[in-house]
Design a protein around this motif. Structure first.
Motif, PDB file in Angstrom:
ATOM      1  N   ASP A  22       0.833  -1.189   0.000  1.00 45.59           N
ATOM      2  CA  ASP A  22       0.000   0.000   0.000  1.00 45.59           C
ATOM      3  C   ASP A  22       0.879   1.254   0.000  1.00 45.59           C
ATOM      4  O   ASP A  22       2.088   1.192   0.193  1.00 45.59           O
ATOM      5  CB  ASP A  22      -0.921  -0.008   1.224  1.00 45.59           C
ATOM      6  N   VAL A  23       0.270   2.397  -0.201  1.00 38.29           N
ATOM      7  CA  VAL A  23       0.981   3.679  -0.251  1.00 38.29           C
ATOM      8  C   VAL A  23       0.882   4.349   1.111  1.00 38.29           C
ATOM      9  O   VAL A  23      -0.192   4.770   1.517  1.00 38.29           O
ATOM     10  CB  VAL A  23       0.378   4.592  -1.336  1.00 38.29           C
ATOM     11  N   PRO A  24       1.994   4.459   1.843  1.00 33.42           N
ATOM     12  CA  PRO A  24       1.936   5.091   3.162  1.00 33.42           C
ATOM     13  C   PRO A  24       1.834   6.613   3.057  1.00 33.42           C
ATOM     14  O   PRO A  24       2.306   7.210   2.094  1.00 33.42           O
ATOM     15  CB  PRO A  24       3.253   4.682   3.823  1.00 33.42           C
ATOM     16  N   SER A  25       1.228   7.220   4.047  1.00 32.89           N
ATOM     17  CA  SER A  25       1.107   8.683   4.065  1.00 32.89           C
ATOM     18  C   SER A  25       2.084   9.262   5.087  1.00 32.89           C
ATOM     19  O   SER A  25       1.713  10.063   5.932  1.00 32.89           O
ATOM     20  CB  SER A  25      -0.328   9.102   4.371  1.00 32.89           C
ATOM     21  N   THR A  26       3.347   8.851   4.972  1.00 31.92           N
ATOM     22  CA  THR A  26       4.369   9.305   5.908  1.00 31.92           C
ATOM     23  C   THR A  26       5.334  10.267   5.230  1.00 31.92           C
ATOM     24  O   THR A  26       5.542  10.212   4.006  1.00 31.92           O
ATOM     25  CB  THR A  26       5.183   8.120   6.470  1.00 31.92           C
ATOM     26  N   ALA A  27       5.929  11.129   6.034  1.00 32.34           N
ATOM     27  CA  ALA A  27       6.910  12.077   5.514  1.00 32.34           C
ATOM     28  C   ALA A  27       8.138  11.356   4.961  1.00 32.34           C
ATOM     29  O   ALA A  27       8.707  11.772   3.953  1.00 32.34           O
ATOM     30  CB  ALA A  27       7.302  13.070   6.605  1.00 32.34           C
ATOM     31  N   PRO A  52      21.010   5.714   9.996  1.00 33.47           N
ATOM     32  CA  PRO A  52      20.461   6.299   8.774  1.00 33.47           C
ATOM     33  C   PRO A  52      18.941   6.475   8.799  1.00 33.47           C
ATOM     34  O   PRO A  52      18.429   7.457   8.273  1.00 33.47           O
ATOM     35  CB  PRO A  52      20.878   5.307   7.681  1.00 33.47           C
ATOM     36  N   GLU A  53      18.217   5.539   9.396  1.00 35.19           N
ATOM     37  CA  GLU A  53      16.751   5.671   9.446  1.00 35.19           C
ATOM     38  C   GLU A  53      16.332   6.866  10.293  1.00 35.19           C
ATOM     39  O   GLU A  53      15.406   7.600   9.944  1.00 35.19           O
ATOM     40  CB  GLU A  53      16.105   4.382   9.968  1.00 35.19           C
ATOM     41  N   THR A  54      17.015   7.088  11.418  1.00 36.72           N
ATOM     42  CA  THR A  54      16.718   8.246  12.265  1.00 36.72           C
ATOM     43  C   THR A  54      17.067   9.532  11.525  1.00 36.72           C
ATOM     44  O   THR A  54      16.313  10.505  11.559  1.00 36.72           O
ATOM     45  CB  THR A  54      17.478   8.163  13.600  1.00 36.72           C
ATOM     46  N   ALA A  55      18.195   9.529  10.815  1.00 38.76           N
ATOM     47  CA  ALA A  55      18.589  10.706  10.037  1.00 38.76           C
ATOM     48  C   ALA A  55      17.547  11.006   8.961  1.00 38.76           C
ATOM     49  O   ALA A  55      17.182  12.166   8.746  1.00 38.76           O
ATOM     50  CB  ALA A  55      19.964  10.479   9.410  1.00 38.76           C
ATOM     51  N   MET A  56      17.043   9.976   8.286  1.00 35.63           N
ATOM     52  CA  MET A  56      16.022  10.159   7.259  1.00 35.63           C
ATOM     53  C   MET A  56      14.743  10.720   7.873  1.00 35.63           C
ATOM     54  O   MET A  56      14.115  11.621   7.318  1.00 35.63           O
ATOM     55  CB  MET A  56      15.745   8.840   6.548  1.00 35.63           C
ATOM     56  N   GLU A  61      11.053  15.228   8.634  1.00 29.30           N
ATOM     57  CA  GLU A  61      10.329  16.151   9.507  1.00 29.30           C
ATOM     58  C   GLU A  61      10.692  17.600   9.205  1.00 29.30           C
ATOM     59  O   GLU A  61       9.856  18.484   9.315  1.00 29.30           O
ATOM     60  CB  GLU A  61      10.609  15.822  10.970  1.00 29.30           C
ATOM     61  N   HIS A  62      11.936  17.842   8.801  1.00 35.65           N
ATOM     62  CA  HIS A  62      12.377  19.200   8.483  1.00 35.65           C
ATOM     63  C   HIS A  62      11.827  19.664   7.122  1.00 35.65           C
ATOM     64  O   HIS A  62      11.507  20.839   6.944  1.00 35.65           O
ATOM     65  CB  HIS A  62      13.903  19.280   8.469  1.00 35.65           C
ATOM     66  N   ALA A  63      11.713  18.758   6.147  1.00 37.61           N
ATOM     67  CA  ALA A  63      11.371  19.138   4.778  1.00 37.61           C
ATOM     68  C   ALA A  63       9.891  19.012   4.432  1.00 37.61           C
ATOM     69  O   ALA A  63       9.376  19.778   3.615  1.00 37.61           O
ATOM     70  CB  ALA A  63      12.185  18.304   3.791  1.00 37.61           C
ATOM     71  N   ILE A  64       9.194  18.052   5.039  1.00 39.61           N
ATOM     72  CA  ILE A  64       7.822  17.729   4.638  1.00 39.61           C
ATOM     73  C   ILE A  64       6.837  18.205   5.696  1.00 39.61           C
ATOM     74  O   ILE A  64       6.912  17.796   6.850  1.00 39.61           O
ATOM     75  CB  ILE A  64       7.651  16.205   4.429  1.00 39.61           C
ATOM     76  N   ARG A 123       7.651  22.132   3.658  1.00 36.63           N
ATOM     77  CA  ARG A 123       7.816  23.244   4.596  1.00 36.63           C
ATOM     78  C   ARG A 123       8.408  24.423   3.815  1.00 36.63           C
ATOM     79  O   ARG A 123       9.167  24.230   2.860  1.00 36.63           O
ATOM     80  CB  ARG A 123       8.714  22.837   5.748  1.00 36.63           C
ATOM     81  N   PRO A 124       8.075  25.663   4.214  1.00 32.16           N
ATOM     82  CA  PRO A 124       8.565  26.834   3.471  1.00 32.16           C
ATOM     83  C   PRO A 124      10.084  26.899   3.341  1.00 32.16           C
ATOM     84  O   PRO A 124      10.590  27.388   2.340  1.00 32.16           O
ATOM     85  CB  PRO A 124       8.035  28.013   4.288  1.00 32.16           C
ATOM     86  N   ASP A 125      10.808  26.375   4.315  1.00 33.84           N
ATOM     87  CA  ASP A 125      12.273  26.446   4.253  1.00 33.84           C
ATOM     88  C   ASP A 125      12.919  25.191   3.659  1.00 33.84           C
ATOM     89  O   ASP A 125      14.133  25.032   3.698  1.00 33.84           O
ATOM     90  CB  ASP A 125      12.848  26.725   5.647  1.00 33.84           C
ATOM     91  N   SER A 126      12.112  24.318   3.056  1.00 36.29           N
ATOM     92  CA  SER A 126      12.649  23.099   2.453  1.00 36.29           C
ATOM     93  C   SER A 126      13.569  23.439   1.292  1.00 36.29           C
ATOM     94  O   SER A 126      13.294  24.334   0.496  1.00 36.29           O
ATOM     95  CB  SER A 126      11.514  22.206   1.953  1.00 36.29           C
ATOM     96  N   THR A 127      14.678  22.716   1.201  1.00 38.50           N
ATOM     97  CA  THR A 127      15.636  22.932   0.113  1.00 38.50           C
ATOM     98  C   THR A 127      15.688  21.734  -0.838  1.00 38.50           C
ATOM     99  O   THR A 127      16.644  21.599  -1.608  1.00 38.50           O
ATOM    100  CB  THR A 127      17.047  23.186   0.688  1.00 38.50           C
ATOM    101  N   LEU A 128      14.673  20.894  -0.804  1.00 36.07           N
ATOM    102  CA  LEU A 128      14.657  19.725  -1.686  1.00 36.07           C
ATOM    103  C   LEU A 128      14.616  20.158  -3.143  1.00 36.07           C
ATOM    104  O   LEU A 128      13.875  21.066  -3.513  1.00 36.07           O
ATOM    105  CB  LEU A 128      13.424  18.858  -1.409  1.00 36.07           C
TER     106      LEU A 128
END
Length: 143
Positions: A22-27, A52-56, A61-64, A123-128
Motif C-alpha cells: 500500500d501507499v503510506p502517508s508518511t513524511a 540512517p533511518e533516524t537521520a532520514m 520532519e524538516h522538509a515535509i 515546509r517553506p524552508d525546504s531545500t529539496l
C-alpha cells in the motif's frame, strides 16, 4: 507524473510489481519518492552516531509539512486472486506466452493495477530539489 507549486507536489503513483504494498502517508515515504526523482537529491550526510533511518526521519520532519494519499485504487493488492483471474483467461490460450502477455497487460492498465495520488506539502524552508512538472521516474521508496 508530477504537478507542483512552490510548496505543493502532487504525484500520481502506479504500482508495477505485486510486492509494492500500500501507499503510506508518511513524511519519510514522501521524502524518499522525491529523492528518487530527477534531479536526484543527494542523501543527506549525517552524524555517524545517528543511524540512517533516524537521520532520514529527521530530514523528512524538516522538509515535509504534510502528506495526503487519495484516489487509492486496487489496494490492498490481492496477488493470488489476480493470478487466478489471469490463469483462467489463459487456460485456452498458448500457455506461458499468454500468461506473460496477460501479466504485462495487467500492469500496463492503470484501471486494474494498484495506484494512488500523493500530495506532499513542503515546509517553506525546504531545500529539496523538485522534479519538473510531468516528470516520470521509477522508485523503490518505502516507509
Amino acid at each position: 507524473m508530477t504537478e507542483q507549486t512552490p510548496q505543493l507536489v502532487r504525484l500520481a503513483l502506479h504500482a508495477v510489481h505485486p510486492d509494492t504494498g500500500d501507499v503510506p502517508s508518511t513524511a519519510v515515504f514522501a521524502l524518499r519518492l522525491l529523492m528518487d526523482a530527477p534531479p536526484r537529491s543527494p542523501y543527506p550526510e549525517h552524524d555517524p552516531a545517528v543511524d540512517p533511518e533516524t537521520a532520514m526521519q529527521q530530514l523528512a520532519e524538516h522538509a515535509i509539512a504534510s502528506v495526503v494519499v487519495t484516489d487509492r485504487r486496487n489496494f490492498p493488492f490481492d496477488e493470488q486472486a489476480t493470478a487466478q483471474q489471469i490463469d483462467d483467461r489463459v487456460r485456452a490460450d498458448d500457455g506461458q506466452q499468454a500468461l506473460a502477455r496477460e501479466w504485462a497487460a495487467f500492469w500496463a492498465d492503470s484501471q486494474r493495477a494498484p495506484s494512488a495520488t500523493v500530495t506532499i506539502r513542503l515546509r517553506p524552508d525546504s531545500t529539496l530539489a523538485l522534479p519538473a512538472t510531468g516528470t516520470e521516474w521509477d522508485s523503490a521508496a518505502y516507509g
